[in-house]
Design an enzyme around this catalytic site. Structure first.
Site, PDB file in Angstrom:
ATOM      1  N   LYS A   1      11.261  -6.933   0.805  1.00 26.79           N
ATOM      2  CA  LYS A   1      10.090  -7.605   0.479  1.00 26.79           C
ATOM      3  C   LYS A   1       8.844  -6.698   0.244  1.00 26.79           C
ATOM      4  O   LYS A   1       9.121  -5.303   0.220  1.00 26.79           O
ATOM      5  CB  LYS A   1       9.698  -8.291   1.674  1.00 26.79           C
ATOM      6  CG  LYS A   1       9.335  -7.466   3.158  1.00 26.79           C
ATOM      7  CD  LYS A   1       9.298  -8.256   4.404  1.00 26.79           C
ATOM      8  CE  LYS A   1       9.071  -7.557   5.562  1.00 26.79           C
ATOM      9  NZ  LYS A   1       9.478  -8.151   6.766  1.00 26.79           N
TER      10      LYS A   1
ATOM     11  N   ARG B   1       5.520 -16.362  16.027  1.00 25.70           N
ATOM     12  CA  ARG B   1       4.915 -16.266  14.616  1.00 25.70           C
ATOM     13  C   ARG B   1       5.950 -17.729  14.021  1.00 25.70           C
ATOM     14  O   ARG B   1       5.097 -18.647  14.159  1.00 25.70           O
ATOM     15  CB  ARG B   1       5.051 -14.973  14.176  1.00 25.70           C
ATOM     16  CG  ARG B   1       4.206 -14.735  12.874  1.00 25.70           C
ATOM     17  CD  ARG B   1       4.430 -13.457  12.278  1.00 25.70           C
ATOM     18  NE  ARG B   1       5.964 -13.024  11.970  1.00 25.70           N
ATOM     19  CZ  ARG B   1       6.295 -11.986  11.406  1.00 25.70           C
ATOM     20  NH1 ARG B   1       5.475 -11.032  11.489  1.00 25.70           N
ATOM     21  NH2 ARG B   1       7.540 -11.840  11.126  1.00 25.70           N
TER      22      ARG B   1
ATOM     23  N   TYR C   1     -18.984  11.944   1.601  1.00 28.57           N
ATOM     24  CA  TYR C   1     -19.878  10.591   1.675  1.00 28.57           C
ATOM     25  C   TYR C   1     -20.017  10.856   3.042  1.00 28.57           C
ATOM     26  O   TYR C   1     -19.356  10.966   3.878  1.00 28.57           O
ATOM     27  CB  TYR C   1     -19.012   9.603   1.297  1.00 28.57           C
ATOM     28  CG  TYR C   1     -18.906   9.032  -0.060  1.00 28.57           C
ATOM     29  CD1 TYR C   1     -20.323   8.944  -0.805  1.00 28.57           C
ATOM     30  CD2 TYR C   1     -18.027   8.957  -0.812  1.00 28.57           C
ATOM     31  CE1 TYR C   1     -20.174   8.630  -2.227  1.00 28.57           C
ATOM     32  CE2 TYR C   1     -17.755   8.626  -1.996  1.00 28.57           C
ATOM     33  CZ  TYR C   1     -18.909   8.385  -2.789  1.00 28.57           C
ATOM     34  OH  TYR C   1     -18.871   8.130  -4.196  1.00 28.57           O
TER      35      TYR C   1
ATOM     36  N   MET D   1     -12.624   7.088  -3.298  1.00 27.32           N
ATOM     37  CA  MET D   1     -11.648   6.130  -4.135  1.00 27.32           C
ATOM     38  C   MET D   1     -10.600   6.888  -4.953  1.00 27.32           C
ATOM     39  O   MET D   1      -9.510   6.691  -4.665  1.00 27.32           O
ATOM     40  CB  MET D   1     -12.296   5.431  -5.120  1.00 27.32           C
ATOM     41  CG  MET D   1     -11.651   4.247  -5.665  1.00 27.32           C
ATOM     42  SD  MET D   1     -12.445   3.344  -6.841  1.00 27.32           S
ATOM     43  CE  MET D   1     -13.570   2.124  -5.798  1.00 27.32           C
TER      44      MET D   1
END
Ligand code: PLP
Length: 359
Positions: free
Chosen positions: A35, A129, A253, A301
């Site tokens: 999956k 679930r 940053y 990024m």
């Protein structure tokens, strides 16, 4: 022109890990769970490499169709089952096996009046679930067994705590499962990777191997290497700049890393836009030229910075490993407060998957 950022996928290691699942559960049929695009490794190439897997499992119909469109002919199990009537048509046409986990799905499938497909009934034995509660199990069985348009494969459940050392939750799930299944005996499918590796009691007719195929551990307390697994994905990149900063200078940053002394810092051409976790903290391990370095400052990024103290001479173009060969993904995941499953799945489409196969 390539910036050198890629996910190298070692298909020989994948097959080794599948063989490991087989030897751990020798009496069970081992289904390969592929999956989420083969846990980020590429569902179609993974399926093709696992040519001796008797069946494949995905979560949703769309993933099964990708496999059929690629010419895959083995049984494909859709773990979340159908969502609407059209899915039953698709299942019948494409020979997909559906897992039904809820009363509404039992009604949907029970009302099907055309070409047959195969169905597993999933029970909730404690995961809470997906799965039918015990009180609806016999009803579901009778409803589907009465239909000539459905082939009942058996009973499925999913373990919630098989990755933990405490045996009690798993024992309790097995007891609840047995109490239901003993009334309508049929093949059983229980184990995930943790069950395969640690709980022989869960090795029923079918087991479902996921994360172990990709060479990561299913456990916090045992490494993949100890389990005899080999890493399949190596996320690689390159150094694109090297700086010498003075003590007290900050990096990146938010200035979250401050140089404790005069030191070299390298910039690597990979970031959260590639799926490297932004929340990885200072000190998260990275390999530069095969040697351990440490993440320095916030992940951007398209880039991240590394503390190059103790790494030796480093130049632009030098190779970097973010995880994989020589640096277990489990270790990076732990540093970043997550699990290898999430890091593998998070590698973005921008990162080319480069397949290697040594048969
Ligand atoms: C994902 C999944 C698995 C495989 O789990 P791993 O922990 O990756 O081995 C097995 N069964 C079901 C129902 C799943 O959703």
């Amino acid at each position: 022109m390539s910036r050198g950022t890629a996910a190298l996928i070692d298909l020989a290691a994948l097959r080794h890990n599948f063989a490991r699942a087989r030897s751990a559960a020798p009496r069970s049929t081992v289904v390969a769970v592929i999956k989420a695009n083969g846990y980020g490794h590429g569902a179609v190439p993974v399926a093709r490499a696992l040519d001796d897997a008797p069946a494949l499992a995905v979560s949703v119909m769309e993933e099964a169709q990708v496999l059929r469109e690629a010419g895959e002919t083995r049984p494909v199990i859709v773990l979340q089952g159908p969502v609407e009537q059209e899915d039953l048509q698709t299942a019948a046409q494409q020979n997909l096996t559906l897992v039904v986990h809820a009363p509404w799905q039992v009604e949907l499938v029970g009302g099907w009046r055309s070409a047959a497909f195969t169905v597993w009934i999933k029970l909730d034995t404690g995961m809470h679930r997906l799965g039918l509660p015990a009180a609806r199990a016999a009803w579901a069985w009778q409803r589907l067994q009465a239909s000539p348009h459905v082939r009942l494969a058996g009973w499925m459940t999913h373990l919630a705590c098989a990755d933990e050392l405490d045996p009690e939750p798993t024992r309790a799930q097995l007891a609840r499962f047995a109490a239901i299944v003993d009334a309508c005996p049929a093949p059983r499918s229980i184990a995930n990777s943790a069950g395969i590796l640690a709980w022989p009691q869960t090795h029923t007719e079918q087991v479902r191997a996921g994360i172990m195929l990709y060479g990561a551990s299913a456990f916090a307390h045992r490494s993949a290497q100890e389990l005899g697994l080999r890493p399949v994905m190596t996320l690689t990149s390159r150094i694109i700049d090297v700086h010498q900063f003075a003590a007290g200078e900050s990096v990146g940053y938010g200035a979250t890393f401050r140089c404790p002394e005069d030191m070299p810092v390298g910039v690597v051409a990979v970031g959260y836009g590639d799926g490297y976790p932004r929340h990885a903290p200072n000190g998260t391990p990275v390999l530069v030229n095969g040697r351990r370095a440490r993440l320095a400052g916030r992940v951007s990024m398209d880039m991240l910075s590394v503390d190059l103290r103790g790494v030796g001479p480093v130049r632009p173009g030098d190779p970097v490993v973010l995880w994989g060969d020589g640096l277990p993904c489990d270790e990076v995941a732990r540093a970043a407060g997550t699990i290898a499953y999430e890091l593998f799945c998070g590698v973005t489409a921008r990162v080319p998957r480069l397949y290697r196969d040594q048969r």
